[in-house]
Design an enzyme around this catalytic site. Structure first.
Site, PDB file in Angstrom:
ATOM      1  N   HIS A   5       0.109  -2.520  10.091  1.00 25.97           N
ATOM      2  CA  HIS A   5       0.828  -1.450   9.422  1.00 25.97           C
ATOM      3  C   HIS A   5       0.751  -1.639   7.915  1.00 25.97           C
ATOM      4  CE1 HIS A   5       4.657   0.762   8.150  1.00 25.97           C
ATOM      5  NE2 HIS A   5       3.794   1.672   8.545  1.00 25.97           N
ATOM      6  N   HIS A   6       0.270  -0.620   7.222  1.00 28.87           N
ATOM      7  CA  HIS A   6       0.223  -0.610   5.755  1.00 28.87           C
ATOM      8  C   HIS A   6       1.017   0.588   5.249  1.00 28.87           C
ATOM      9  CE1 HIS A   6      -4.044  -2.666   5.700  1.00 28.87           C
ATOM     10  NE2 HIS A   6      -3.080  -3.532   5.963  1.00 28.87           N
ATOM     11  N   GLU A   7       2.252   0.377   4.844  1.00 30.65           N
ATOM     12  CA  GLU A   7       2.993   1.453   4.174  1.00 30.65           C
ATOM     13  C   GLU A   7       2.724   1.308   2.676  1.00 30.65           C
ATOM     14  OE1 GLU A   7       5.140   4.306   5.005  1.00 30.65           O
ATOM     15  OE2 GLU A   7       4.442   4.398   2.929  1.00 30.65           O
ATOM     16  N   GLU A  17       5.782  18.049   6.600  1.00 29.20           N
ATOM     17  CA  GLU A  17       6.837  17.703   7.544  1.00 29.20           C
ATOM     18  C   GLU A  17       7.913  18.786   7.521  1.00 29.20           C
ATOM     19  OE1 GLU A  17       7.870  13.541   7.252  1.00 29.20           O
ATOM     20  OE2 GLU A  17       5.765  12.946   7.278  1.00 29.20           O
ATOM     21  N   GLU A  29      -0.653  11.735  10.823  1.00 27.79           N
ATOM     22  CA  GLU A  29       0.618  12.378  11.143  1.00 27.79           C
ATOM     23  C   GLU A  29       0.548  13.766  10.501  1.00 27.79           C
ATOM     24  OE1 GLU A  29       4.047  11.239   8.941  1.00 27.79           O
ATOM     25  OE2 GLU A  29       5.287  11.196  10.739  1.00 27.79           O
ATOM     26  N   ASN A  35      12.087  14.367   4.822  1.00 29.98           N
ATOM     27  CA  ASN A  35      12.726  13.565   3.800  1.00 29.98           C
ATOM     28  C   ASN A  35      11.734  12.971   2.818  1.00 29.98           C
ATOM     29  OD1 ASN A  35      11.449  11.836   5.436  1.00 29.98           O
ATOM     30  ND2 ASN A  35      13.284  10.939   6.331  1.00 29.98           N
ATOM     31  N   GLU A  46       9.613  11.143  14.671  1.00 24.91           N
ATOM     32  CA  GLU A  46      10.566  10.461  13.784  1.00 24.91           C
ATOM     33  C   GLU A  46      11.708  11.408  13.384  1.00 24.91           C
ATOM     34  OE1 GLU A  46       8.124   9.184  10.509  1.00 24.91           O
ATOM     35  OE2 GLU A  46       8.376  11.044   9.455  1.00 24.91           O
TER      36      GLU A  46
HETATM   37  C1  NOJ Z   1       6.909   7.328   7.772  1.00 26.07           C
HETATM   38  C2  NOJ Z   1       6.086   7.274   9.003  1.00 26.07           C
HETATM   39  O1  NOJ Z   1       5.827   8.564   9.488  1.00 26.07           O
HETATM   40  C3  NOJ Z   1       6.827   6.427  10.014  1.00 26.07           C
HETATM   41  O2  NOJ Z   1       6.144   6.438  11.237  1.00 26.07           O
HETATM   42  C4  NOJ Z   1       6.964   5.034   9.456  1.00 26.07           C
HETATM   43  O3  NOJ Z   1       7.715   4.268  10.345  1.00 26.07           O
HETATM   44  C5  NOJ Z   1       7.672   5.055   8.112  1.00 26.07           C
HETATM   45  N1  NOJ Z   1       7.059   6.001   7.246  1.00 26.07           N
HETATM   46  C6  NOJ Z   1       7.627   3.698   7.439  1.00 26.07           C
HETATM   47  O4  NOJ Z   1       6.307   3.393   7.098  1.00 26.07           O
HETATM   48 CA    CA Z   2       6.087  10.731   8.285  1.00 25.04          CA
END
Ligand code: NOJ
Ligand code: CA
Length: 697
Positions: A411-413, A170, A500, A192, A506
């Site tokens: 969505h899986h963070e 990024e 990504e 970040n 973002e």
């Molecule tokens: C970073 C991702 O690139 C973004 O799209 C997402 O909203 C946030 N992480 C939270 O998962």
């Molecule tokens: Ca990202």
């Protein structure tokens, strides 16, 4: 089966051991020479149009637990093969792709140490692929401490690069001469997420390079499987890039089990910048798909409960709880902070909007418990991926969406906690099956766990692929953020519909030139979930706390649906911003996400790019063009259209006063009829672009 076999010749002939040999591309323009130095160290050179483009470059490895993989070799045999086939991707920029190459495999033996190493070279009209094959031998396992592959450049040429980093891509790209990389290393404007740069002359691939006005090249890798991400470290005294593998938490680069093939090291080569954009070399070097049934894999156009959190000041979390611990926290007793976007009423509003405007899916982030402390993950239990927040009606919303012909996107963070994600993965995919989700956006923000592991190390790379393969068992498509950048694996695993792995929307204030470089770099490995379509550039209008600003015109945002190829495209802005500019929104509704044919008309990295694409399911064409911070006029010749046919053109163009920092929404939409004989005068504002739909009448 659309795959047509054109010609398939395989002349396998064992030649007597030679100290040097050559393989040339089918058109004869590119040739690679292999040789051994006086110490028996393998090396290669690449010629382009009769001139040396890649100077003598080393090959080989240093191992922790073995000697004899770097030098002391003799050639045992050289085998050759040629192949010319066509294949049909499940989705793509083109509905069929030619895979035409000449190959040469050099079998090396080091008699002193009893080691064997084969180097496989392929010469294509658009570049070179090379990889190492470790055949079965006395040693069953090896620990790689260094890969010695070099890419010796012909001089102090121009590069578009981001710094070498074990954890993130990024960054904004920097254009400099090779000798300027060290000087600019600290200028990199980065994101970040966690980062770990390894050298002031380290860069990432895909690395775009220009040797002169008629020689463009690009170094990348293909089919990254069970190996760490390859970065490059420049020796800036003689302009030699050396492979620099990402270490794992034990400090070693890779642990391999023999027999083993490394990923391909790739050099794309072309006369024009557009040749690099059009190159399918990375895909061709990947294996055909392993899935027998791919009917469940479908390109996706989606909206999401997302931008309101990214830019609008809303939250993924449900409460403001402090000293949060997911294992013990009782949400039923918690006081909501009132800014939680993933609530049933709001999600319904998005579903209605998606249904009314023909979108396939609605992404909902922040639906599941754990966001209160999602980066405090030294404790391993961050998310469970199965428990919804109290105000998110999991079943009701999925039923509601399905009743309107729309699906929710999961969505899986993982917040980088790979062990936690793997622990929950089966249950997470089962839940998706139960409620009818068929796509997941996953993410790896923050430091990777286990501690000391990097985003791009061998273990992490193995996890990303495992997640895709497991998802395939459930007929789930994957869009992974912050994973290792793609290397064409979507040919083999076409449910990997996006990544990504670069700076996307973002980041609200990226410089306008960024989108003119990504297609030359990040996109060479596979599609990006760039999330275009920001219509309201002034974020403070709806979030007074946000003084960032989208530095792009509306016409530029429309163009990205064509210039940034992806089978997964988001309309990222808020529904109300689309309703306010319904005329421009029409293009996002119309634009396909799967193509029969793509023609890169004109481009220069960091400057501008124009591409025309034919819809896979009709005879309609779409054209997109973007420029950097400079305004540009462009004569668009429509000679790619079918001669004699008439098309209804709808042109979305920057107005005379449009600019990426002001008047972003001064666009002009015109409709008229055209034929292949027409040329359209196009104006692109600073940070602008144009989008054009051409419906065959
Ligand atoms: C970073 C991702 O690139 C973004 O799209 C997402 O909203 C946030 N992480 C939270 O998962
Ligand atoms: Ca990202």
């Amino acid at each position: 089966m659309k795959n047509r076999l054109l010609i398939m010749t395989a002349i396998l002939s064992a030649l007597p051991a030679l100290a040097a040999d050559r393989v040339a591309s089918p058109d004869g323009k590119i040739s690679l020479d292999f040789s051994l130095t006086a110490d028996g160290a393998p090396q290669y050179t690449v010629d382009y149009r009769g001139e040396e483009l890649v100077k003598a470059s080393a090959l080989g490895f240093e191992m922790k637990d073995a000697r004899g993989f770097d030098s002391g070799f003799t050639v045992e045999s050289i085998t050759r093969a040629s192949s010319d086939t066509m294949w049909a991707p499940v989705w793509g920029e083109n509905d069929s792709i030619r895979d035409n190459y000449n190959a040469m495999t050099v079998q090396l033996v080091n008699r002193r140490y009893g080691t064997h190493l084969n180097v496989e070279f392929r010469a294509y009209d658009d570049g070179i692929g090379l990889r190492y094959v470790f055949p079965k031998q006395k040693k069953k396992r090896l620990t790689v401490t260094d890969e010695l592959t070099e890419f010796a450049m012909p001089g102090d040429i121009t590069a578009w690069w981001i710094p070498g980093d074990y954890d993130t891509q990024e960054y904004e790209y920097i254009r400099s001469s090779l000798s300027g990389i060290r000087r600019h290393a600290d200028d990199a404007h980065m994101g970040n997420v966690s980062s770990s740069m390894f050298s002031p002359t380290g860069v990432q691939t895909s690395l775009m390079l220009k040797a002169n006005d008629s020689t463009y090249l690009n170094i990348h890798e293909a089919a990254l499987v069970d190996f760490p991400v390859m970065h490059l470290n420049l020796d800036d005294t003689d302009f030699v890039f050396r492979s620099w593998l990402t270490p794992g938490r034990d400090g070693d680069k890779a642990h391999i089990k023999l027999p083993f093939s490394t990923p391909w090291r790739v050099i794309m080569i072309g006369d024009r910048a557009t040749d690099i954009l059009a190159s399918n070399l990375v895909l061709n070097l990947n294996e055909p798909t392993k899935y027998t049934d791919t009917s469940w894999i479908k390109p996706v156009k989606y909206i999401g409960v997302w931008w309101e959190m990214i830019a609008g000041g809303k939250q993924w979390s449900y409460t403001d709880a402090e000293n949060f611990d997911l294992a013990t926290f009782d949400y039923s007793k918690a006081k909501p902070h009132g800014r939680h976007s993933a609530n049933t009423d709001n999600v319904k509003r998005y579903i209605d909007f998606a249904a009314a405007n023909g979108f396939d899916q609605v992404l909902v982030e922040g639906w599941n418990v754990g966001w209160e402390d999602w980066l405090g993950k030294e404790k391993d239990y961050v998310f469970d991926f199965v428990t919804p927040y109290p105000d998110f009606d999991l079943k009701g919303l999925n039923d509601y969406a399905r009743s309107k012909g729309v699906r929710l996107m999961m969505h899986h963070e993982s917040s980088g906690s790979i062990p936690n994600y793997e622990r929950w993965m089966d249950r997470a995919y089962d839940l998706m099956d139960r409620y009818g989700y068929n796509a997941v956006k996953s993410g790896y923000v923050g430091n990777i766990l286990p501690k000391g592991e990097n985003h791009y190390s061998q273990n992490s790379v193995n996890h990303y692929l495992r997640a895709v393969q497991k998802a395939a068992d459930h007929h789930i498509m994957v869009n992974a953020h912050e994973a290792a950048r793609p290397t064409g694996l979507s040919r083999t695993y076409p449910n990997l519909i996006g990544n990504e792995s670069a700076m996307g929307t973002e980041y609200q204030n990226m410089s306008p030139g960024h989108v003119t470089i990504l297609p030359f770099t990040r996109l060479k490995g596979g599609p990006m979930d760039f999330t275009p379509g920001i219509f309201e550039a002034d974020l403070s209008k709806y979030n007074p706390g946000n003084h960032e600003h989208k530095r792009a015109t509306v016409a530029n945002q429309l163009a990205l649906y064509v210039t940034m190829y992806s089978p997964l495209q988001m309309a990222a802005d808020l529904p109300e911003h689309y309703e306010a500019k319904a005329d421009a929104f029409q293009f996002i509704k119309d634009v396909p996400v799967d193509w029969k044919r793509s023609i890169y008309l004109d481009a220069e990295p960091g400057e501008y790019l124009v591409v025309a694409r034919e819809d896979k399911h009709s005879d309609d064409w779409y054209v997109g063009g973007v420029t950097n911070a400079d305004a540009r006029n462009y004569d668009l010749r429509l000679d790619f259209l079918e001669p004699g046919a008439t098309y209804r053109a709808r042109l979305y163009m920057d107005g005379p006063t449009a600019h990426y920092d002001r008047n972003q929404d001064k666009y002009i939409i015109t409709e008229f009829d055209v034929t292949s004989a027409d040329t359209l005068p196009i104006h692109m504002a600073p940070g602008g672009g144009f989008a054009l739909s051409l419906d065959k009448l």
